[in-house]
Design a protein around this motif. Structure first.
Motif, PDB file in Angstrom:
ATOM      1  N   UNK A  85       0.812  -1.227   0.000  1.00 32.03           N
ATOM      2  CA  UNK A  85       0.000   0.000   0.000  1.00 32.03           C
ATOM      3  C   UNK A  85       0.841   1.272   0.000  1.00 32.03           C
ATOM      4  N   UNK A  86       2.083   1.186   0.462  1.00 28.07           N
ATOM      5  CA  UNK A  86       2.916   2.396   0.475  1.00 28.07           C
ATOM      6  C   UNK A  86       3.488   2.697  -0.913  1.00 28.07           C
ATOM      7  N   UNK A  87       3.243   1.801  -1.869  1.00 29.11           N
ATOM      8  CA  UNK A  87       3.799   2.028  -3.206  1.00 29.11           C
ATOM      9  C   UNK A  87       2.661   2.246  -4.208  1.00 29.11           C
ATOM     10  N   UNK A  88       2.903   3.076  -5.198  1.00 31.03           N
ATOM     11  CA  UNK A  88       1.801   3.464  -6.083  1.00 31.03           C
ATOM     12  C   UNK A  88       1.302   2.343  -6.987  1.00 31.03           C
ATOM     13  N   UNK A  89       2.186   1.431  -7.374  1.00 27.06           N
ATOM     14  CA  UNK A  89       1.740   0.425  -8.353  1.00 27.06           C
ATOM     15  C   UNK A  89       1.996  -0.987  -7.843  1.00 27.06           C
ATOM     16  N   UNK A  90       1.236  -1.913  -8.404  1.00 28.85           N
ATOM     17  CA  UNK A  90       1.439  -3.326  -8.066  1.00 28.85           C
ATOM     18  C   UNK A  90       2.693  -3.834  -8.779  1.00 28.85           C
ATOM     19  N   UNK A 128       7.344 -13.261   0.612  1.00 28.89           N
ATOM     20  CA  UNK A 128       6.858 -11.884   0.469  1.00 28.89           C
ATOM     21  C   UNK A 128       7.753 -10.906   1.224  1.00 28.89           C
ATOM     22  N   UNK A 129       8.407 -11.375   2.285  1.00 32.94           N
ATOM     23  CA  UNK A 129       9.352 -10.499   2.993  1.00 32.94           C
ATOM     24  C   UNK A 129      10.540 -10.186   2.078  1.00 32.94           C
ATOM     25  N   UNK A 130      11.074 -11.230   1.460  1.00 30.00           N
ATOM     26  CA  UNK A 130      12.213 -11.011   0.557  1.00 30.00           C
ATOM     27  C   UNK A 130      11.802 -10.121  -0.618  1.00 30.00           C
ATOM     28  N   UNK A 131      10.589 -10.361  -1.125  1.00 21.24           N
ATOM     29  CA  UNK A 131      10.096  -9.574  -2.256  1.00 21.24           C
ATOM     30  C   UNK A 131       9.955  -8.102  -1.848  1.00 21.24           C
ATOM     31  N   UNK A 132       9.400  -7.872  -0.639  1.00 21.06           N
ATOM     32  CA  UNK A 132       9.228  -6.489  -0.165  1.00 21.06           C
ATOM     33  C   UNK A 132      10.589  -5.811  -0.020  1.00 21.06           C
ATOM     34  N   UNK A 133      11.579  -6.559   0.468  1.00 15.23           N
ATOM     35  CA  UNK A 133      12.909  -5.959   0.653  1.00 15.23           C
ATOM     36  C   UNK A 133      13.529  -5.574  -0.690  1.00 15.23           C
ATOM     37  N   UNK A 134      13.257  -6.407  -1.718  1.00 12.20           N
ATOM     38  CA  UNK A 134      13.814  -6.038  -3.033  1.00 12.20           C
ATOM     39  C   UNK A 134      13.094  -4.810  -3.589  1.00 12.20           C
ATOM     40  N   UNK A 135      11.898  -4.529  -3.059  1.00 10.63           N
ATOM     41  CA  UNK A 135      11.162  -3.318  -3.488  1.00 10.63           C
ATOM     42  C   UNK A 135      11.528  -2.127  -2.599  1.00 10.63           C
ATOM     43  N   UNK A 169      11.094  -1.848   4.174  1.00 11.56           N
ATOM     44  CA  UNK A 169      11.815  -2.381   5.348  1.00 11.56           C
ATOM     45  C   UNK A 169      10.814  -2.926   6.366  1.00 11.56           C
ATOM     46  N   UNK A 170      10.162  -4.044   6.028  1.00  6.47           N
ATOM     47  CA  UNK A 170       9.190  -4.599   6.986  1.00  6.47           C
ATOM     48  C   UNK A 170       9.889  -5.082   8.253  1.00  6.47           C
ATOM     49  N   UNK A 171       9.121  -5.163   9.333  1.00  4.06           N
ATOM     50  CA  UNK A 171       9.653  -5.757  10.557  1.00  4.06           C
ATOM     51  C   UNK A 171       9.930  -7.230  10.329  1.00  4.06           C
ATOM     52  N   UNK A 172      10.972  -7.722  10.921  1.00  2.00           N
ATOM     53  CA  UNK A 172      11.198  -9.165  10.895  1.00  2.00           C
ATOM     54  C   UNK A 172      12.032  -9.536  12.102  1.00  2.00           C
ATOM     55  N   UNK A 173      11.999 -10.789  12.427  1.00  2.00           N
ATOM     56  CA  UNK A 173      12.827 -11.285  13.522  1.00  2.00           C
ATOM     57  C   UNK A 173      13.505 -12.554  13.078  1.00  2.00           C
ATOM     58  N   UNK A 185      -2.422 -19.222  -4.760  1.00  4.32           N
ATOM     59  CA  UNK A 185      -2.827 -19.446  -6.149  1.00  4.32           C
ATOM     60  C   UNK A 185      -4.270 -18.970  -6.271  1.00  4.32           C
ATOM     61  N   UNK A 186      -4.422 -17.679  -6.403  1.00  2.00           N
ATOM     62  CA  UNK A 186      -5.725 -17.038  -6.256  1.00  2.00           C
ATOM     63  C   UNK A 186      -5.815 -15.952  -7.331  1.00  2.00           C
ATOM     64  N   UNK A 187      -7.000 -15.700  -7.792  1.00  2.00           N
ATOM     65  CA  UNK A 187      -7.099 -14.707  -8.868  1.00  2.00           C
ATOM     66  C   UNK A 187      -7.160 -13.280  -8.341  1.00  2.00           C
ATOM     67  N   UNK A 188      -7.528 -13.126  -7.026  1.00  2.00           N
ATOM     68  CA  UNK A 188      -7.604 -11.764  -6.481  1.00  2.00           C
ATOM     69  C   UNK A 188      -6.196 -11.228  -6.256  1.00  2.00           C
ATOM     70  N   UNK A 189      -5.886 -10.038  -6.730  1.00  4.47           N
ATOM     71  CA  UNK A 189      -4.544  -9.499  -6.484  1.00  4.47           C
ATOM     72  C   UNK A 189      -4.302  -9.341  -4.979  1.00  4.47           C
ATOM     73  N   UNK A 190      -3.085  -9.606  -4.593  1.00  6.32           N
ATOM     74  CA  UNK A 190      -2.730  -9.532  -3.168  1.00  6.32           C
ATOM     75  C   UNK A 190      -2.342  -8.097  -2.825  1.00  6.32           C
ATOM     76  N   UNK A 191      -2.974  -7.564  -1.782  1.00  7.03           N
ATOM     77  CA  UNK A 191      -2.599  -6.223  -1.332  1.00  7.03           C
ATOM     78  C   UNK A 191      -2.195  -6.311   0.133  1.00  7.03           C
ATOM     79  N   UNK A 192      -0.978  -5.855   0.431  1.00  8.27           N
ATOM     80  CA  UNK A 192      -0.447  -5.975   1.796  1.00  8.27           C
ATOM     81  C   UNK A 192      -0.246  -4.596   2.402  1.00  8.27           C
ATOM     82  N   UNK A 193      -0.520  -4.512   3.703  1.00  7.68           N
ATOM     83  CA  UNK A 193      -0.439  -3.238   4.413  1.00  7.68           C
ATOM     84  C   UNK A 193       1.017  -2.919   4.760  1.00  7.68           C
ATOM     85  N   UNK A 194       1.788  -2.649   3.745  1.00  9.77           N
ATOM     86  CA  UNK A 194       3.216  -2.359   3.957  1.00  9.77           C
ATOM     87  C   UNK A 194       3.590  -1.087   3.232  1.00  9.77           C
TER      88      UNK A 194
END
Ligand code: FES
Length: 694
Positions: A614-619, A629-636, A639-643, A685-694
């Motif tokens: 959500x913090x980024x303008x485009x999918x 998804x954590x690794x994917x977010x980091x490449x974008x 900086x999500x929280x992680x432990x 494996x779902x047709x709805x696009x995934x939107x994450x609160x990041x």
């Protein structure tokens, strides 16, 4: 030539004791040990020891079959040994104590002599040969020494002549009154008598009396019932073994402040399985209950004063029932954040700093396992929201505080400085508060295992290793068995190397049984292998081969991903099986293991999926090669929280605005509906696009 050991064909142990040895898989070992330590005579050392005691703890049995634990007083010499198989006691038991009455001819008796200032203890069981004019002569059946274990030191002094006639008030009861409760609930010592009337009292049956010690509160009192933890001891199970065949028990509590003696008889109930309550009691292996039948208090009966001395070092490794209750409560809310105060800050090296944390509410914490990590939450200056990180505990589970040891991650090249590690190093001071969840993690050393373990840590990856070693040494101290351990500690320089002093101290304490090897990649000028460290350079197959004799080991690896992979590959090259290598990596990359995956079910992952943060303008388009998804977010550049990055700490929990995720590995941390643990999640494996609160 003096005899040694047990001289009879029949075991020194009876069926009740043997049943408990068998339960722990120690039957053969204990039999061998028992034959070695039990003697039908007293060695000179014990005879001299008994002769200088001012009190003697005695066990006897009354007409109704109740065993009683008594304390006999006398000026040194009141216990004597005319020969090595005869014990003579000028039995000055106090008025109201049943020992003299019980110790008639042919009666089974038991004694334990304890020198409280030094914690020495020796025992002797036997049968009364004659009893006349207050003098009991006893045929020795079994004589043996015992370790000091849970004995606290005390300084003794007679405040009156033990022979002087005094009126002792005897207060009988069949329910605990307030005065007894007060003494028992804060007792750190008591004595317990038990009786096996079924086996030959001149061989391995008869009476037994011994000491029990702990912290104040180690005896729980509920109504007319006491609950007592059973700590690791010599595995003989003389008391509990007697309870296996006869539940009748006799207890003696001494009020060391007033000199009152509280003698109780009742029935014992064994709690051999570790339920939650027992498991929460630090140091308890099992427990037993004592249900009071009757007892009495002998007011001011002790002619000795017992000034408190030092607590037993073993007892420091045990808890109390209140702490156990608090631990259970902490365990129930282990996923909740809890405030901790920094009680000490200490530099371990030029880049690693330790923070000692104590719970702000003062209640007990969840006891970690050696090697686990702590999840912390803190808000560095300038951060919009609190940041969550995990840090391995460098404290041992038996330590009073949690200790995390944090490496300061300085900016290097393109890589920015670590915001949390910099914040902790520069702003977290003694007295500050920080939030933490209970310790977690699967990278854990079992200190009771027999197989040797090799702990290989690099940089700050040495933190779980110091925790593991400290706990192994602590457990080894109480169990008298130290799991064979070799620590291989790689560091860039001696300045960056942490805990070298602690490892050296542990080596000394274990008389070299713990092996420690320091590898330094870049020694400073003037530093030499064999002096400031052991080996110059990086970990190699040659180094491992030179320090590890051929044997079967468990390997534990922790450090930066490149080090871990190199160490793992070397071990595989040397023929170590993958299953013997446990690893904990820092950073995003995980270890690439060389294992054949058999029948791995196909993952239900889409070939690609649209993911919108959500913090980024485009999918963005995700493919399986993008990883979690954590690794994917980091490449974008997010900086999500992680432990833990492995689904066990909950730090990376992220709200799902639309769509769904699936898990490559099912996370251990419970997930809420509408939330995803992105460290192990991928788009479903779902047709709805995934939107994450990041
Ligand atoms: S980072 Fe620990 S559960 Fe995801």
């Amino acid at each position: 030539m003096a005899l040694t050991g047990w001289d009879k064909d029949v075991s020194p142990y009876h069926s009740g004791e043997i049943a408990l040895h068998r339960r722990l898989g120690r039957e053969a070992k204990q039999e061998k040990m028992g034959r070695f330590i039990h003697r039908p005579y007293m060695p000179d050392q014990h005879r001299e020891f008994f002769a200088q005691l001012p009190f003697f703890i005695a066990g006897s049995v009354d007409q109704d079959g109740w065993p009683w634990a008594s304390i006999l007083f006398g000026k040194p010499g009141f216990v004597s040994t005319p020969d090595d198989r005869t014990l003579q006691i000028a039995a000055l038991s106090v008025d109201g104590d049943p020992f003299l009455e019980n110790a008639g001819e042919d009666a089974p008796v038991s004694f334990v002599g304890i020198e409280l200032p030094t914690r020495r203890r020796n025992r002797v069981n036997g049968v009364v040969r004659s009893a006349k004019d207050g003098v009991a002569v006893v045929d020795v059946v079994q004589s043996y020494g015992n370790c000091p274990q849970y004995i606290h030191t005390r300084e003794l002094e007679f405040h009156r002549d033990p022979k002087a006639p005094v009126d002792i008030k005897r207060e009988a009861f069949d329910r605990f009154d307030d005065a007894s409760r007060a003494v028992i609930s804060k007792a750190t010592t008591f004595f317990v008598a038990s009786h096996n009337p079924y086996d030959d009292q001149r061989v391995n049956g008869g009476v037994d009396v011994n000491h029990r010690g702990g912290n104040p509160g180690f005896v729980k009192i509920d109504g007319n019932t006491l609950t007592i933890p059973d700590f690791i001891g010599n595995f003989a199970f003389n008391t509990l073994g007697n309870f296996m065949v006869n539940p009748k028990a006799g207890l003696l509590f001494i009020d060391f402040e007033t000199g009152d003696l509280i003698q109780l008889v009742g029935r014992a109930e064994l709690l051999l399985d570790k339920d939650d309550d027992i498991a929460a009691f630090q140091g308890a292996e099992r427990a037993w209950r004592f249900h009071l039948d009757h007892g009495h208090r002998l007011v001011g009966a002790s002619p000795l004063t017992f000034a408190p001395g030092e607590a037993s070092p073993n007892t420091k490794l045990t808890g109390d029932w209140q702490q156990a209750q608090e631990r259970l409560a902490a365990e129930k809310s282990r996923n909740d954040w809890r405030a901790f105060r920094v009680v000490k800050v200490e530099d371990e090296s030029s880049v690693i700093r330790s923070f000692y944390l104590a719970p702000e509410d003062g209640a007990a914490t969840v006891r970690p396992k050696p090697g686990q990590y702590l999840t912390i939450k803190t808000q560095p200056e300038g951060a919009e929201r609190p940041v969550i990180r995990t840090y391995t505990l460098s404290s041992a589970p038996s330590d009073p505080h949690y200790r995390i040891s944090v490496k300061r991650e300085d900016a290097r090249g393109d890589r920015p400085a670590g915001i949390v590690s910099s914040h902790l190093h520069t702003t977290l001071n003694e007295g500050d508060l920080i939030e933490a969840r209970a310790p977690k993690g699967q990278f854990v050393l079992d200190t009771s295992e027999a197989r040797a373990a090799v702990l290989i840590g690099a940089g700050v990856g040495i933190t779980p290793m110091i925790s593991m070693v400290r706990q192994a040494v602590s457990d080894g101290f109480t169990r008298r068995y130290l799991r064979p351990l070799t620590v291989i500690h790689a560091a860039a320089s001696t300045a960056e190397r942490a805990f070298v002093g602690e490892f050296s101290k542990l080596q000394r304490e274990t008389e070299g049984k713990l092996r420690y090897l320091s590898l330094i990649e870049n020694p400073a000028e003037g530093e030499e292998a064999g002096r400031e460290f052991h080996v110059e350079g990086r970990l190699s197959a040659e180094i491992l081969q030179s320090v590890l004799p051929l044997a079967d080991y468990d390997f534990f690896l922790c450090g930066p991903p490149t080090f871990m992979q190199a160490a793992y590959d070397i071990l595989i090259l040397l023929g170590v099986r993958d299953g013997r290598i446990r690893a904990e990596a820092f950073g995003p990359a995980s270890l690439k293991r060389k294992v054949e995956i058999v029948d791995q079910p196909a993952q239900k992952e889409p070939a690609q999926a649209e993911v919108r943060f959500v913090s980024q303008p485009t999918a963005k388009t995700w493919t399986p090669a993008d990883g979690t998804l954590l690794e994917f977010a980091e490449t974008q550049r997010l900086t999500p929280n992680f432990g833990c990055r492995s689904g066990s700490c909950g730090s990376c929990s992220t709200k799902i605005r639309s769509g769904a995720v699936s898990y490559r590995n099912q996370p251990e941390f419970p997930t809420e509906a509408g939330e995803a643990l992105i460290c192990c999640a991928v788009p479903a494996d779902d047709t709805t696009p995934l939107e994450l609160d990041l």
